[in-house]
Design a protein around this motif. Structure first.
Motif, PDB file in Angstrom:
ATOM      1  N   SER A   1       0.004   2.274   0.559  1.00 53.23           N
ATOM      2  CA  SER A   1      -0.599   3.526   0.134  1.00 53.23           C
ATOM      3  C   SER A   1       0.528   4.477  -0.236  1.00 53.23           C
ATOM      4  CB  SER A   1      -1.453   4.136   1.258  1.00 53.23           C
ATOM      5  OG  SER A   1      -1.954   5.418   0.891  1.00 53.23           O
ATOM      6  N   SER A   2       0.173   5.538  -0.958  1.00 51.99           N
ATOM      7  CA  SER A   2       1.139   6.590  -1.242  1.00 51.99           C
ATOM      8  C   SER A   2       1.040   7.731  -0.246  1.00 51.99           C
ATOM      9  CB  SER A   2       0.913   7.144  -2.653  1.00 51.99           C
ATOM     10  OG  SER A   2      -0.387   7.708  -2.767  1.00 51.99           O
ATOM     11  N   SER A   3       0.144   7.597   0.744  1.00 51.81           N
ATOM     12  CA  SER A   3      -0.116   8.665   1.706  1.00 51.81           C
ATOM     13  C   SER A   3       0.171   8.195   3.128  1.00 51.81           C
ATOM     14  CB  SER A   3      -1.581   9.112   1.603  1.00 51.81           C
ATOM     15  OG  SER A   3      -1.971   9.881   2.718  1.00 51.81           O
ATOM     16  N   ASP A   4       1.054   8.895   3.827  1.00 53.67           N
ATOM     17  CA  ASP A   4       1.330   8.563   5.222  1.00 53.67           C
ATOM     18  C   ASP A   4       0.099   8.797   6.094  1.00 53.67           C
ATOM     19  OD1 ASP A   4       3.945   7.730   4.821  1.00 53.67           O
ATOM     20  OD2 ASP A   4       4.800   9.714   5.175  1.00 53.67           O
ATOM     21  N   ASP A   5      -0.706   9.798   5.768  1.00 47.41           N
ATOM     22  CA  ASP A   5      -1.912  10.055   6.550  1.00 47.41           C
ATOM     23  C   ASP A   5      -2.897   8.895   6.428  1.00 47.41           C
ATOM     24  OD1 ASP A   5      -0.946  12.503   7.381  1.00 47.41           O
ATOM     25  OD2 ASP A   5      -2.022  13.663   5.855  1.00 47.41           O
ATOM     26  N   LYS A   6      -3.042   8.362   5.226  1.00 48.08           N
ATOM     27  CA  LYS A   6      -3.942   7.223   5.036  1.00 48.08           C
ATOM     28  C   LYS A   6      -3.404   5.982   5.740  1.00 48.08           C
ATOM     29  CE  LYS A   6      -5.965   8.781   0.661  1.00 48.08           C
ATOM     30  NZ  LYS A   6      -6.197   8.468  -0.763  1.00 48.08           N
ATOM     31  N   LEU A   7      -2.093   5.804   5.728  1.00 46.96           N
ATOM     32  CA  LEU A   7      -1.503   4.661   6.429  1.00 46.96           C
ATOM     33  C   LEU A   7      -1.671   4.804   7.940  1.00 46.96           C
ATOM     34  CD1 LEU A   7       1.739   4.129   4.332  1.00 46.96           C
ATOM     35  CD2 LEU A   7      -0.331   2.724   4.325  1.00 46.96           C
ATOM     36  N   ALA A   8      -1.623   6.030   8.442  1.00 43.88           N
ATOM     37  CA  ALA A   8      -1.850   6.244   9.875  1.00 43.88           C
ATOM     38  C   ALA A   8      -3.268   5.826  10.254  1.00 43.88           C
ATOM     39  CB  ALA A   8      -1.603   7.710  10.229  1.00 43.88           C
TER      40      ALA A   8
ATOM     41  N   LYS B   1       5.384   5.055  -2.420  1.00 44.69           N
ATOM     42  CA  LYS B   1       6.154   6.128  -3.045  1.00 44.69           C
ATOM     43  C   LYS B   1       7.531   6.249  -2.409  1.00 44.69           C
ATOM     44  CE  LYS B   1       2.875   9.218  -5.247  1.00 44.69           C
ATOM     45  NZ  LYS B   1       2.408  10.623  -5.388  1.00 44.69           N
ATOM     46  N   VAL B   2       7.598   5.975  -1.105  1.00 45.78           N
ATOM     47  CA  VAL B   2       8.869   5.998  -0.395  1.00 45.78           C
ATOM     48  C   VAL B   2       9.635   4.703  -0.624  1.00 45.78           C
ATOM     49  CG1 VAL B   2       9.959   6.163   1.887  1.00 45.78           C
ATOM     50  CG2 VAL B   2       7.948   7.570   1.349  1.00 45.78           C
ATOM     51  N   GLN B   3       8.905   3.582  -0.602  1.00 44.23           N
ATOM     52  CA  GLN B   3       9.503   2.255  -0.805  1.00 44.23           C
ATOM     53  C   GLN B   3       8.854   1.650  -2.049  1.00 44.23           C
ATOM     54  OE1 GLN B   3       8.387   1.181   3.376  1.00 44.23           O
ATOM     55  NE2 GLN B   3      10.483   0.379   3.491  1.00 44.23           N
ATOM     56  N   SER B   4       9.407   2.005  -3.214  1.00 43.34           N
ATOM     57  CA  SER B   4       8.790   1.562  -4.462  1.00 43.34           C
ATOM     58  C   SER B   4       8.807   0.046  -4.600  1.00 43.34           C
ATOM     59  CB  SER B   4       9.490   2.208  -5.658  1.00 43.34           C
ATOM     60  OG  SER B   4      10.867   1.895  -5.660  1.00 43.34           O
ATOM     61  N   ASP B   5       9.814  -0.610  -4.048  1.00 40.47           N
ATOM     62  CA  ASP B   5       9.838  -2.072  -4.031  1.00 40.47           C
ATOM     63  C   ASP B   5       9.139  -2.542  -2.767  1.00 40.47           C
ATOM     64  OD1 ASP B   5      10.322  -4.768  -4.188  1.00 40.47           O
ATOM     65  OD2 ASP B   5      12.473  -4.585  -4.586  1.00 40.47           O
ATOM     66  N   TRP B   6       7.807  -2.444  -2.791  1.00 41.03           N
ATOM     67  CA  TRP B   6       7.059  -2.758  -1.572  1.00 41.03           C
ATOM     68  C   TRP B   6       7.061  -4.256  -1.270  1.00 41.03           C
ATOM     69  CZ3 TRP B   6       3.032  -5.718  -3.259  1.00 41.03           C
ATOM     70  CH2 TRP B   6       2.497  -5.454  -4.526  1.00 41.03           C
ATOM     71  N   ALA B   7       7.327  -5.081  -2.259  1.00 44.71           N
ATOM     72  CA  ALA B   7       7.474  -6.520  -1.986  1.00 44.71           C
ATOM     73  C   ALA B   7       8.708  -6.768  -1.117  1.00 44.71           C
ATOM     74  CB  ALA B   7       7.568  -7.301  -3.280  1.00 44.71           C
ATOM     75  N   ALA B   8       9.798  -6.060  -1.409  1.00 49.72           N
ATOM     76  CA  ALA B   8      11.010  -6.191  -0.588  1.00 49.72           C
ATOM     77  C   ALA B   8      10.767  -5.650   0.807  1.00 49.72           C
ATOM     78  CB  ALA B   8      12.169  -5.454  -1.253  1.00 49.72           C
ATOM     79  N   ALA B   9      10.017  -4.545   0.912  1.00 47.30           N
ATOM     80  CA  ALA B   9       9.699  -3.989   2.223  1.00 47.30           C
ATOM     81  C   ALA B   9       8.873  -4.977   3.043  1.00 47.30           C
ATOM     82  CB  ALA B   9       8.950  -2.674   2.062  1.00 47.30           C
ATOM     83  N   LEU B  10       7.929  -5.652   2.384  1.00 46.70           N
ATOM     84  CA  LEU B  10       7.128  -6.648   3.093  1.00 46.70           C
ATOM     85  C   LEU B  10       7.995  -7.830   3.517  1.00 46.70           C
ATOM     86  CD1 LEU B  10       4.213  -7.435   3.965  1.00 46.70           C
ATOM     87  CD2 LEU B  10       4.084  -8.763   1.856  1.00 46.70           C
ATOM     88  N   ALA B  11       8.901  -8.261   2.643  1.00 42.88           N
ATOM     89  CA  ALA B  11       9.799  -9.360   2.988  1.00 42.88           C
ATOM     90  C   ALA B  11      10.634  -9.022   4.214  1.00 42.88           C
ATOM     91  CB  ALA B  11      10.704  -9.688   1.799  1.00 42.88           C
ATOM     92  N   ALA B  12      11.071  -7.766   4.291  1.00 49.82           N
ATOM     93  CA  ALA B  12      11.876  -7.352   5.444  1.00 49.82           C
ATOM     94  C   ALA B  12      11.066  -7.400   6.731  1.00 49.82           C
ATOM     95  CB  ALA B  12      12.421  -5.943   5.213  1.00 49.82           C
ATOM     96  N   GLU B  13       9.766  -7.153   6.628  1.00 49.24           N
ATOM     97  CA  GLU B  13       8.891  -7.154   7.807  1.00 49.24           C
ATOM     98  C   GLU B  13       8.459  -8.556   8.210  1.00 49.24           C
ATOM     99  OE1 GLU B  13       7.864  -4.751   9.745  1.00 49.24           O
ATOM    100  OE2 GLU B  13       8.360  -2.898   8.691  1.00 49.24           O
TER     101      GLU B  13
END
Length: 341
Positions: free
Chosen positions: A191-198, A212-224
């Protein structure tokens, strides 16, 4: 009776309140008193003239809701006056494989929909709602919930321990989160909203990514995930997000292509070879059949799944409900109450 029609389809202002004669059920049909309906993105697209060709201006919109049987047409069996019912919006797709013929009778698109005090529906498409399932649980099922069920369960073949990735926090994505958790899977959501992610974390999301914070969300998922990625991906963005979904996919993942909320790309898929290299399955779906809806309804009855209702409006406030959905402020479903029992 009171109803709304889609008008000239030049924008949300096209939604027009009207008075119509009360409909009567023909042979094999059922007259329903509408209790509640839910809005979906395509309901907005219809009013804007963006959902295929323009339709009859007198068309009553909205594709999902819950109603109470008011009268039975000749030859109808298995239902009784007073039963609460739901049905898929592709009313001729009863079971089995999809056929493009289903688009020939699409409730709210080719035929009148639910945004009226009373509607007539084919009896063969309707499913009785169990007594233990509330109107709020039943009303959102025919479109977004059924799409999520089709993607996660019927195509994705979800099993305990799988990682399901869903994009955004609209109706399909939130239902996918809930259905996946109900099956013992882990869920990642963007999501682009921290409130919605909460809120998504409160519903059980295991991994949340602000794109919006981590535009490469595929890389962020890989890290997780230690570089592995997701086993089932609900691709609601379309061509603009599909390349990153391919990158985010684990080997042998199932990518279920649902929508195009992020728009279109003119270029080809840059990582096309990954589809082969990872042995991925890409499958487009269109909501689901009556049989799928019956399985979803049974699962909700057995597990007590409660849909996320973001906001509700009265029947007279229907135009405001459309504008609220358009704002993107919602998480989950926007409900319009036609009549309360």
């Amino acid at each position: 009776m009171k109803a709304y029609q889609i008008g000239p389809q030049t924008g949300l202002d096209s939604l027009t309140p009207v008075e119509r004669p009360a409909p009567k059920p023909g042979p094999g049909e059922v007259l329903l008193d509408v209790l509640s309906v839910c809005l979906n993105h395509r309901d907005m697209d219809v009013l804007k003239g963006r959902y295929g060709p323009k339709r009859d201006q007198n068309r009553i919109p909205v594709s999902e809701g819950v109603g109470r049987v008011a009268a039975l047409g000749d030859g109808v069996t298995g239902l009784a006056v007073g039963d609460r019912v739901v049905g898929p919006h592709f009313v001729t797709w009863i079971d089995g494989d999809f056929s493009p013929a289903a688009f020939g009778h699409d409730v709210g698109i080719t035929h009148d929909g639910w945004l009226a005090e009373q509607v007539v529906m084919p009896a063969a498409a309707l499913i009785r709602v169990p007594d233990g399932v509330s109107n709020d649980q039943a009303a959102p099922l025919a479109s977004s919930a059924l799409t999520a069920w089709h993607a996660v369960v019927e195509v994705g073949k979800v099993k305990a321990g799988d990682l399901v990735l869903t994009l955004g926090t609209g109706g399909v994505s939130i239902f996918a989160l809930q259905i996946a958790k109900m099956h013992g899977a882990r869920v990642a959501i963007t999501s682009s909203s921290d409130d919605k992610l909460a809120l998504a974390r409160k519903l059980g999301a295991d991994i949340t990514i602000n794109y919006k914070v981590q535009s490469d969300w595929a890389a962020a998922l890989a890290a997780e995930t230690g570089g592995r990625g997701a086993d089932i991906i609900l691709e609601t963005g379309g061509q603009s997000t599909l390349p990153m979904s391919v990158t985010a996919a684990a080997p042998n993942a199932r990518l279920v292509i649902i929508g195009f909320l992020a728009g279109f790309e003119s270029a080809g898929l840059p990582n096309y070879g990954s589809i082969i290299g990872k042995n991925l399955t890409l499958r487009g779906i269109a909501e689901g059949s009556r049989a799928m809806l019956a399985r979803l309804l049974a699962a909700i009855d057995a597990n007590g799944l409660q849909p996320v209702i973001d906001k509700r409006f009265s029947f007279d406030e229907a135009p405001h409900a459309y504008r609220y959905l358009e704002s993107g402020a919602h998480v989950g479903k926007v409900v319009i109450d036609i009549a309360r029992p």
